[in-house]
Design a protein around this motif. Structure first.
Motif, PDB file in Angstrom:
ATOM      1  N   PHE A  44      15.844   6.961 -33.973  1.00 20.52           N
ATOM      2  CA  PHE A  44      16.044   5.874 -33.014  1.00 20.52           C
ATOM      3  C   PHE A  44      14.885   4.884 -33.084  1.00 20.52           C
ATOM      4  CE2 PHE A  44      16.342   3.782 -28.922  1.00 20.52           C
ATOM      5  CZ  PHE A  44      17.711   3.625 -28.754  1.00 20.52           C
ATOM      6  N   LYS A  45      13.665   5.400 -33.147  1.00 18.91           N
ATOM      7  CA  LYS A  45      12.482   4.532 -33.223  1.00 18.91           C
ATOM      8  C   LYS A  45      12.450   3.729 -34.519  1.00 18.91           C
ATOM      9  CE  LYS A  45       8.669   6.641 -32.439  1.00 18.91           C
ATOM     10  NZ  LYS A  45       7.521   7.486 -32.099  1.00 18.91           N
ATOM     11  N   LYS A  46      13.063   4.243 -35.582  1.00 15.86           N
ATOM     12  CA  LYS A  46      13.127   3.532 -36.864  1.00 15.86           C
ATOM     13  C   LYS A  46      14.290   2.543 -36.916  1.00 15.86           C
ATOM     14  CE  LYS A  46      11.056   7.211 -39.618  1.00 15.86           C
ATOM     15  NZ  LYS A  46      11.283   8.223 -40.667  1.00 15.86           N
ATOM     16  N   GLY A  47      15.039   2.422 -35.821  1.00 15.91           N
ATOM     17  CA  GLY A  47      16.154   1.489 -35.776  1.00 15.91           C
ATOM     18  C   GLY A  47      17.462   2.067 -36.287  1.00 15.91           C
ATOM     19  N   LYS A  48      17.491   3.338 -36.587  1.00 14.78           N
ATOM     20  CA  LYS A  48      18.705   3.988 -37.084  1.00 14.78           C
ATOM     21  C   LYS A  48      19.468   4.583 -35.903  1.00 14.78           C
ATOM     22  CE  LYS A  48      16.549   4.775 -41.518  1.00 14.78           C
ATOM     23  NZ  LYS A  48      16.143   5.714 -42.548  1.00 14.78           N
ATOM     24  N   THR A  49      19.913   3.690 -35.016  1.00 14.82           N
ATOM     25  CA  THR A  49      20.478   4.118 -33.743  1.00 14.82           C
ATOM     26  C   THR A  49      21.799   4.860 -33.900  1.00 14.82           C
ATOM     27  OG1 THR A  49      21.452   1.935 -33.430  1.00 14.82           O
ATOM     28  CG2 THR A  49      19.326   2.336 -32.401  1.00 14.82           C
ATOM     29  N   PHE A  50      22.657   4.428 -34.851  1.00 14.55           N
ATOM     30  CA  PHE A  50      23.941   5.098 -35.009  1.00 14.55           C
ATOM     31  C   PHE A  50      23.745   6.565 -35.389  1.00 14.55           C
ATOM     32  CE2 PHE A  50      27.743   6.434 -37.288  1.00 14.55           C
ATOM     33  CZ  PHE A  50      28.726   6.080 -36.387  1.00 14.55           C
ATOM     34  N   ARG A  51      22.897   6.823 -36.374  1.00 13.71           N
ATOM     35  CA  ARG A  51      22.631   8.202 -36.781  1.00 13.71           C
ATOM     36  C   ARG A  51      22.010   9.000 -35.635  1.00 13.71           C
ATOM     37  NH1 ARG A  51      19.416   8.236 -42.163  1.00 13.71           N
ATOM     38  NH2 ARG A  51      19.352  10.460 -41.708  1.00 13.71           N
ATOM     39  N   ALA A  52      21.083   8.370 -34.913  1.00 12.15           N
ATOM     40  CA  ALA A  52      20.438   9.045 -33.784  1.00 12.15           C
ATOM     41  C   ALA A  52      21.454   9.414 -32.712  1.00 12.15           C
ATOM     42  CB  ALA A  52      19.347   8.153 -33.192  1.00 12.15           C
ATOM     43  N   LEU A  53      22.350   8.494 -32.395  1.00 11.92           N
ATOM     44  CA  LEU A  53      23.368   8.761 -31.379  1.00 11.92           C
ATOM     45  C   LEU A  53      24.356   9.835 -31.837  1.00 11.92           C
ATOM     46  CD1 LEU A  53      23.929   5.103 -30.212  1.00 11.92           C
ATOM     47  CD2 LEU A  53      22.984   6.961 -28.814  1.00 11.92           C
ATOM     48  N   MET A  54      24.640   9.890 -33.123  1.00 10.56           N
ATOM     49  CA  MET A  54      25.526  10.941 -33.642  1.00 10.56           C
ATOM     50  C   MET A  54      24.883  12.324 -33.505  1.00 10.56           C
ATOM     51  SD  MET A  54      28.453   9.789 -34.413  1.00 10.56           S
ATOM     52  CE  MET A  54      29.095  11.234 -35.226  1.00 10.56           C
ATOM     53  N   ILE A  55      23.596  12.407 -33.807  1.00  8.94           N
ATOM     54  CA  ILE A  55      22.882  13.685 -33.645  1.00  8.94           C
ATOM     55  C   ILE A  55      22.909  14.104 -32.176  1.00  8.94           C
ATOM     56  CG2 ILE A  55      20.597  14.773 -33.727  1.00  8.94           C
ATOM     57  CD1 ILE A  55      20.116  13.048 -36.288  1.00  8.94           C
ATOM     58  N   ALA A  56      22.638  13.145 -31.282  1.00  7.73           N
ATOM     59  CA  ALA A  56      22.634  13.446 -29.849  1.00  7.73           C
ATOM     60  C   ALA A  56      24.011  13.917 -29.379  1.00  7.73           C
ATOM     61  CB  ALA A  56      22.183  12.219 -29.057  1.00  7.73           C
ATOM     62  N   LYS A  57      25.052  13.272 -29.882  1.00 11.90           N
ATOM     63  CA  LYS A  57      26.417  13.650 -29.481  1.00 11.90           C
ATOM     64  C   LYS A  57      26.757  15.062 -29.954  1.00 11.90           C
ATOM     65  CE  LYS A  57      31.232  12.405 -30.069  1.00 11.90           C
ATOM     66  NZ  LYS A  57      32.189  11.483 -30.659  1.00 11.90           N
ATOM     67  N   LYS A  58      26.453  15.369 -31.198  1.00 11.38           N
ATOM     68  CA  LYS A  58      26.726  16.710 -31.730  1.00 11.38           C
ATOM     69  C   LYS A  58      25.914  17.766 -30.973  1.00 11.38           C
ATOM     70  CE  LYS A  58      28.041  15.281 -36.353  1.00 11.38           C
ATOM     71  NZ  LYS A  58      27.692  15.299 -37.774  1.00 11.38           N
ATOM     72  N   SER A  59      24.676  17.442 -30.656  1.00 14.65           N
ATOM     73  CA  SER A  59      23.826  18.371 -29.917  1.00 14.65           C
ATOM     74  C   SER A  59      24.382  18.614 -28.521  1.00 14.65           C
ATOM     75  CB  SER A  59      22.403  17.823 -29.845  1.00 14.65           C
ATOM     76  OG  SER A  59      21.557  18.733 -29.189  1.00 14.65           O
ATOM     77  N   ARG A  60      24.840  17.557 -27.870  1.00 15.88           N
ATOM     78  CA  ARG A  60      25.417  17.691 -26.519  1.00 15.88           C
ATOM     79  C   ARG A  60      26.646  18.598 -26.551  1.00 15.88           C
ATOM     80  NH1 ARG A  60      26.787  12.489 -25.258  1.00 15.88           N
ATOM     81  NH2 ARG A  60      28.878  12.798 -26.027  1.00 15.88           N
ATOM     82  N   ARG A  61      27.497  18.410 -27.549  1.00 14.28           N
ATOM     83  CA  ARG A  61      28.694  19.244 -27.683  1.00 14.28           C
ATOM     84  C   ARG A  61      28.340  20.712 -27.900  1.00 14.28           C
ATOM     85  NH1 ARG A  61      32.723  16.286 -31.580  1.00 14.28           N
ATOM     86  NH2 ARG A  61      30.697  16.104 -32.517  1.00 14.28           N
ATOM     87  N   LYS A  62      27.309  20.943 -28.691  1.00 13.27           N
ATOM     88  CA  LYS A  62      26.923  22.321 -29.038  1.00 13.27           C
ATOM     89  C   LYS A  62      26.171  23.026 -27.907  1.00 13.27           C
ATOM     90  CE  LYS A  62      24.466  24.958 -32.542  1.00 13.27           C
ATOM     91  NZ  LYS A  62      23.647  24.910 -33.750  1.00 13.27           N
TER      92      LYS A  62
END
Length: 170
Positions: A44-62
């Motif tokens: 997220f800090k590197k500006g790769k917000t889409f990838r960061a949000l995908m990781i967060a979403k998968k983590s939330r589901r798990k």
């Protein structure tokens, strides 16, 4: 890697049911959620917000723990059980904080460029089901009781309980 080792050490020290770092890594949802968060936060800090949000979403589901990738989380934070935790994007959680299940660090201001979520200072403990809303501060080494509603600052080294919260020990 130092963050992960700190998470594992904290889980073993703070959870009597966890007997090893391997057990903490494999079976503690809080450790898994925070490990994923650290990775997402770096992206997220590197500006790769889409990838960061995908990781967060998968983590939330798990794990059942929702941490926005923009949130700043310190070292050796311990999430016990974890189900239902929500940590908003402008939240700051300092080192050595303990968070129990069902805690919300939420926002009430809808301005996109404002600090909307709480800051939790070093060594604080947030009891199960507590809801902490807005740009407020939970003081260093303070405790928030279970199911408390916190809408104002909690000073350092105090215990706060109730809905709305009141300080019972200073």
């Amino acid at each position: 890697m130092k963050y992960i080792d700190g998470l594992l050490t904290s889980a073993v020290e703070k959870d009597p049911a966890t007997t090893s770092k391997l057990e903490a890594y494999l079976f503690t949802p809080g450790v898994q959620a925070l490990a994923n968060h650290y990775r997402a936060h770096r992206l997220f800090k590197k500006g790769k917000t889409f990838r960061a949000l995908m990781i967060a979403k998968k983590s939330r589901r798990k794990t059942g723990i929702e941490i926005h990738p923009a949130a700043v989380i310190g070292e050796r934070v311990f999430i016990d059980h974890g189900m239902g935790i929500v940590i908003g994007g402008t939240a700051i959680v300092e080192d050595d904080v303990t968070i129990y299940h069902g805690v919300t660090l939420g926002g009430i201001d809808l301005s996109p460029d404002s600090k909307r979520h709480p800051t939790v200072k070093k060594g604080a403990m947030l009891g199960a089901g507590s809801t902490i809303l807005g740009d407020i501060t939970i003081g260093k080494n303070s405790k928030v009781g279970a199911n408390s509603l916190v809408l104002k600052d909690v000073p350092d080294n105090t215990t706060a309980v109730g809905s709305p919260v009141r300080i019972i020990k200073h």
